[in-house]
Each structure stands twice: as C-alpha cells, then as structure tokens.
Design a protein around this motif. Structure first.
Motif, PDB file in Angstrom:
ATOM      1  N   GLY A 287       0.795  -0.994  -0.030  1.00  0.00           N
ATOM      2  CA  GLY A 287      -0.009  -0.003  -0.028  1.00  0.00           C
ATOM      3  C   GLY A 287       0.957   1.116   0.019  1.00  0.00           C
ATOM      4  N   ILE A 288       1.876   1.257   0.919  1.00  0.00           N
ATOM      5  CA  ILE A 288       2.710   2.503   0.853  1.00  0.00           C
ATOM      6  C   ILE A 288       3.492   2.705  -0.504  1.00  0.00           C
ATOM      7  CG2 ILE A 288       5.086   3.137   1.895  1.00  0.00           C
ATOM      8  CD1 ILE A 288       3.851   2.132   4.496  1.00  0.00           C
ATOM      9  N   ILE A 289       3.963   1.637  -1.251  1.00  0.00           N
ATOM     10  CA  ILE A 289       4.609   1.834  -2.375  1.00  0.00           C
ATOM     11  C   ILE A 289       3.885   2.126  -3.549  1.00  0.00           C
ATOM     12  CG2 ILE A 289       5.769   0.440  -4.401  1.00  0.00           C
ATOM     13  CD1 ILE A 289       6.911  -1.628  -2.128  1.00  0.00           C
ATOM     14  N   TRP A 402      -4.468   0.167   5.839  1.00  0.00           N
ATOM     15  CA  TRP A 402      -5.376   0.097   7.078  1.00  0.00           C
ATOM     16  C   TRP A 402      -5.738  -1.302   6.879  1.00  0.00           C
ATOM     17  CZ3 TRP A 402      -3.774   4.212   6.959  1.00  0.00           C
ATOM     18  CH2 TRP A 402      -4.015   5.661   6.339  1.00  0.00           C
ATOM     19  N   LEU A 403      -5.900  -2.269   6.060  1.00  0.00           N
ATOM     20  CA  LEU A 403      -6.106  -3.630   5.909  1.00  0.00           C
ATOM     21  C   LEU A 403      -4.995  -4.288   6.402  1.00  0.00           C
ATOM     22  CD1 LEU A 403      -7.859  -5.965   5.161  1.00  0.00           C
ATOM     23  CD2 LEU A 403      -6.923  -5.949   2.962  1.00  0.00           C
ATOM     24  N   VAL A 407      -4.584  -7.042   9.776  1.00  0.00           N
ATOM     25  CA  VAL A 407      -3.693  -8.217   9.748  1.00  0.00           C
ATOM     26  C   VAL A 407      -2.538  -8.243  10.707  1.00  0.00           C
ATOM     27  CG1 VAL A 407      -2.493  -9.855   8.269  1.00  0.00           C
ATOM     28  CG2 VAL A 407      -4.456  -8.781   7.228  1.00  0.00           C
ATOM     29  N   VAL A 408      -1.783  -7.295  11.046  1.00  0.00           N
ATOM     30  CA  VAL A 408      -0.936  -7.287  12.009  1.00  0.00           C
ATOM     31  C   VAL A 408      -1.344  -7.549  13.356  1.00  0.00           C
ATOM     32  CG1 VAL A 408       0.744  -5.867  13.204  1.00  0.00           C
ATOM     33  CG2 VAL A 408       0.919  -5.807  10.527  1.00  0.00           C
ATOM     34  N   VAL A 409      -2.578  -6.828  13.779  1.00  0.00           N
ATOM     35  CA  VAL A 409      -3.238  -6.904  14.977  1.00  0.00           C
ATOM     36  C   VAL A 409      -3.540  -8.487  15.099  1.00  0.00           C
ATOM     37  CG1 VAL A 409      -5.105  -6.326  16.361  1.00  0.00           C
ATOM     38  CG2 VAL A 409      -3.776  -4.595  15.094  1.00  0.00           C
ATOM     39  N   LEU A 410      -4.040  -9.013  14.101  1.00  0.00           N
ATOM     40  CA  LEU A 410      -4.498 -10.567  14.160  1.00  0.00           C
ATOM     41  C   LEU A 410      -3.371 -11.455  14.493  1.00  0.00           C
ATOM     42  CD1 LEU A 410      -6.912 -12.734  13.642  1.00  0.00           C
ATOM     43  CD2 LEU A 410      -6.225 -12.657  11.390  1.00  0.00           C
TER      44      LEU A 410
END
Length: 436
Positions: A287-289, A402-403, A407-410
């Motif tokens: 997303g950043i790229i 944001w997605l 995923v990181v939190v999961l």
C-alpha cells in the motif's frame, strides 16, 4: 494515527514525519527489535545484555514521546499541551537513564552469553542484522526529530528537518529489513550453510524475478517495480513455509489441508502467528509503495456545471450550499463523479467553521475501493460559491495500509494468545509396589 491524518487533515497523505508521529514510531522500532532478538536469548542463551538495552531503550523512548507531546518544545498538529514541565520531565528521563545503566552494570555477570555466533548465515545472524537495521532507523528518526531543538540551542535558529530527509535516509534501510524478513524464516539455528540457504531461497527469488519482468513488460519503469518484486519474494517465502508445515503434518496424520493449516497454529502459535504479522507488514508495504509512487494529484477552479478530469475520473461541480449548525457554519459542495461515461458516485467535500475557534476544518470526501481512493478536498471559493477550487488525489492501494494493520493485529493476538495449561495428574500405584 495515519488513518486519522488521512481523513481529517485534508492533505491527501497519511504520514508526514511529524515530530509526534515520530515519537510514537520510535518505541515501536526498539520494541520490534527486542521481540526478534529475545528469540535468540530464549533459544541459544545469547544477546542478554543487548536485549536489556533494547528493553531500556523501548521504555525510554516511550517516556521521551510523552515529553515531546506534553512539554511544548516542538510545534506539531498532534501536540496536545504546552507547560513549564519540560525541564523537569527531561531531568526525569535523565535519572531513568542513569538508573538503568547502574542496574545493567550491577547485573553484568548474570547477563553473560551461554553460546557464540557460529555462522554468518544462521538465524542468529539474521536476527542480529535485523536489530542493527532497526536501530539504524531508530537513530535516524530520533536525530531528525530532535535536530530542531539542538539547532535552536547551538545556533539560535530552529532548523526543521522535513519528510525528504526521512524518506531518503530510511527507505533503503526499510527495504533491507523487508528483504531480511524473507531470508530469516528459512535460515537455520547454529551451524547454517550458504548452500542450504540458497536452495531455500531459489523458488521465491525466481517468483519475484518473474513478477518484476512482467511489470517491466507492462511498461512500468520506476523503483516501485523492484519494491513489488521484493514484496513477492517475501510473500513466496512465507507461503512456502506454511505449505511445507502443512505437508509435513498431512504426511504424518493423513489430515486434509484445512485441518493441517489449523494444526500449524495449534502446535506452534508463536511462529505462525508471527508469520501472519509479517504478511500484514507486506500488505502495508504494498500500500505504501503504490500510494507513494503512483499518486495522482490535480487542482482546478471550476464553476457549477464544469467538469474536471483526474485520471480516469470525471468530476462535475454541481454547486455549493451554506448553512448553520448549532456549533458551526458549513460550506458544502456537491461533485458528481463519472468513470467511462457512467456516474458512479456523488461526493460532498465541505469546510466547517467552528464558532469557538479561528481555525476552519476541512471535511474531505473519499470514494473508497480496494484498488484506489478518489480523495476530494474543497480548497476555497468565491462569494456565493459561483466558482470553487478543488484539490483531488487518486491514491492507489491506500486502503491496503489499514487492511494490513488489521492483519498485523490479528497476527499479534494469535502469537500472544496464551497456550492451554497442562494439568498434571498424580500417578496411582498399588500399595506396596514401588513407583517407577
């Protein structure tokens, strides 16, 4: 924080290397370095002093972030207060640092390593390099954040360090970290060999090469192509790790693929939960790229009925209405959005003027999709709204950021979820028979 800045500040971005943004980022860098290096201490009894330093750095940077936010020493849209507590807070941080150093020296003998690094291509070496890269970014961000304060003390002029400095100095190190995130999972503990590492990385390297070649064939000629190739490389490594683990479990138990996938997390939740975190980081990276490299920006002044073209979108200004609410006055515009001759949305960017504040607040209008956002900002208008100026952005893949965070939190919850406690049952033997 990035999502808030994206929706509320009306500048089309989500991260501006603001001092308070940096202050929240610094502890994360030190803490993430510790999460990786503590595995070496757990597995091999190494890097105990180093890990204590990282823990102290994590805590100190968290307190330092509070100092920046509350002391009034920096100017920031996120700064919440100004107070005379700055010098006292700085003295408190200094006292904490001295106390930590004293405790570290006092416990030095208890923190001696039990093993030594045996191979430069081992997992221990990759984690150590991971730590060095994290600390390189930490030092760079820290220096850029405090430089205005230092320059004001030394030369009497507050010299601000802007986003170009942070982007140019940290981007190569972040790229190295992402690549290392793909190398680390396939390295071995202890006496690892180069040949085994090359064999493990051959298939992911070929997959990333094919993607890069395909993107070049499609006409893309920017560094983003290599960034996407890097993401595919790391993604391939992690997918293969899941595949190999599932295949081993299936061959041993005869279970189906879905049951084998669930068994990976039951048997080694920390490892495979950590891989989920890595996958989330890859989604954020993509997303950043994309949003940084392929963002389209356009500004134009239009009258009602006129259309502005931004990328594949046609935006027709319908007019403005101004009305009052109990706490503010609102100027709201209407834009009809078409694509390929078909109307797809109606957006209403506006500007709020709160009566208890001199600062107007921009309310952006966003058309969100998984592939890109159409982001419309009302910049200004003449009396009565007969003409209005709009700034429009097309931000590719920005919602992946944001997605990926979700995923990181999961992954964190999966890895940190406590294991079921094992209950001990006393052995029962017949009276007069010795227990074995």
């Amino acid at each position: 924080g990035g999502a808030w800045a994206y929706m509320e500040l009306g500048w089309g971005g989500y991260w501006g290397w603001d001092p308070v943004e940096n202050a929240s980022f610094l502890p994360w860098l030190a803490g993430t370095a510790f999460v990786h290096s503590v595995m070496i201490q757990e597995r091999r009894g190494m890097l105990k002093v180093w890990n204590m330093v990282l823990v102290g750095l994590f805590f100190g940077l968290a307190i330092f972030g509070t100092f920046l936010t509350r002391s009034g020493v920096i100017s920031s849209v996120h700064s919440f207060a100004q107070s005379p507590l700055g010098p006292y807070f700085l003295g408190f941080i200094t006292a904490l640092l001295l106390a930590f150093l004293w405790l570290l020296v006092a416990r030095w003998d208890d923190l001696k390593a039990q093993n030594q690094l045996e191979s430069t291509v081992s997992r221990e070496a990759s984690f150590l390099l991971n730590n060095l890269l994290f600390l390189a970014i930490t030092f760079t961000v820290f220096w850029g954040t405090i430089f205005p304060m230092i320059s004001e003390v030394v030369v009497g002029d507050k010299i601000t360090v802007g986003p170009p400095f942070f982007n140019q100095t940290t981007a190569p190190v972040f790229a190295a970290l992402i690549i290392l995130m793909g190398i680390g999972p396939v390295t071995s503990w202890g006496r690892a060999t180069v040949g085994k590492l090359v064999r493990n990385l051959a298939a992911p390297f070929i997959a990333s090469g094919v993607i890069v070649a395909a993107l070049f064939a499609l006409g893309l000629r920017s560094m983003a192509v290599f960034g996407f190739g890097m993401v595919i490389f790391v993604l391939s490594v992690h997918l293969l790790e899941y595949y190999h683990g599932m295949r081993v479990y299936r061959s041993a138990t005869g279970a189906n693929w879905l049951s084998s996938f669930g068994a990976l997390f039951r048997r080694n939740r920390r490892r495979y939960g950590g891989y989920v975190v890595h996958l989330g980081i890859l989604v954020i990276t993509a997303g950043i790229i994309a949003s940084h490299s392929f963002q389209v920006e356009h500004q134009e002044t239009v009258s009602p009925g006129q259309t502005m073209q931004v990328g594949a979108y046609s935006l027709t200004y319908q007019g403005m209405r101004q009305f009052a609410l109990p706490d503010r006055d609102v100027a709201e515009t209407t834009m009809r959005v078409s694509q390929n001759g078909r109307e797809i949305d109606v957006l209403t960017p506006s500007r709020d003027f709160f009566r208890n504040s001199d600062q107007p607040q921009t309310e952006v209008a966003i058309r969100r999709t998984l592939t890109e956002d159409l982001y419309v900002v009302l910049g200004g208008w003449d009396e009565g709204g007969t003409t209005a100026t709009f700034k429009v952005y097309v931000n590719p893949l920005v919602n992946w950021i944001w997605l990926g965070g979700l995923v990181v939190v999961l992954g964190i919850l999966t890895a940190a979820w406590p294991e079921a406690r094992k209950q001990t049952v006393p052995a029962r033997v017949q009276e007069g028979v010795a227990a074995k």
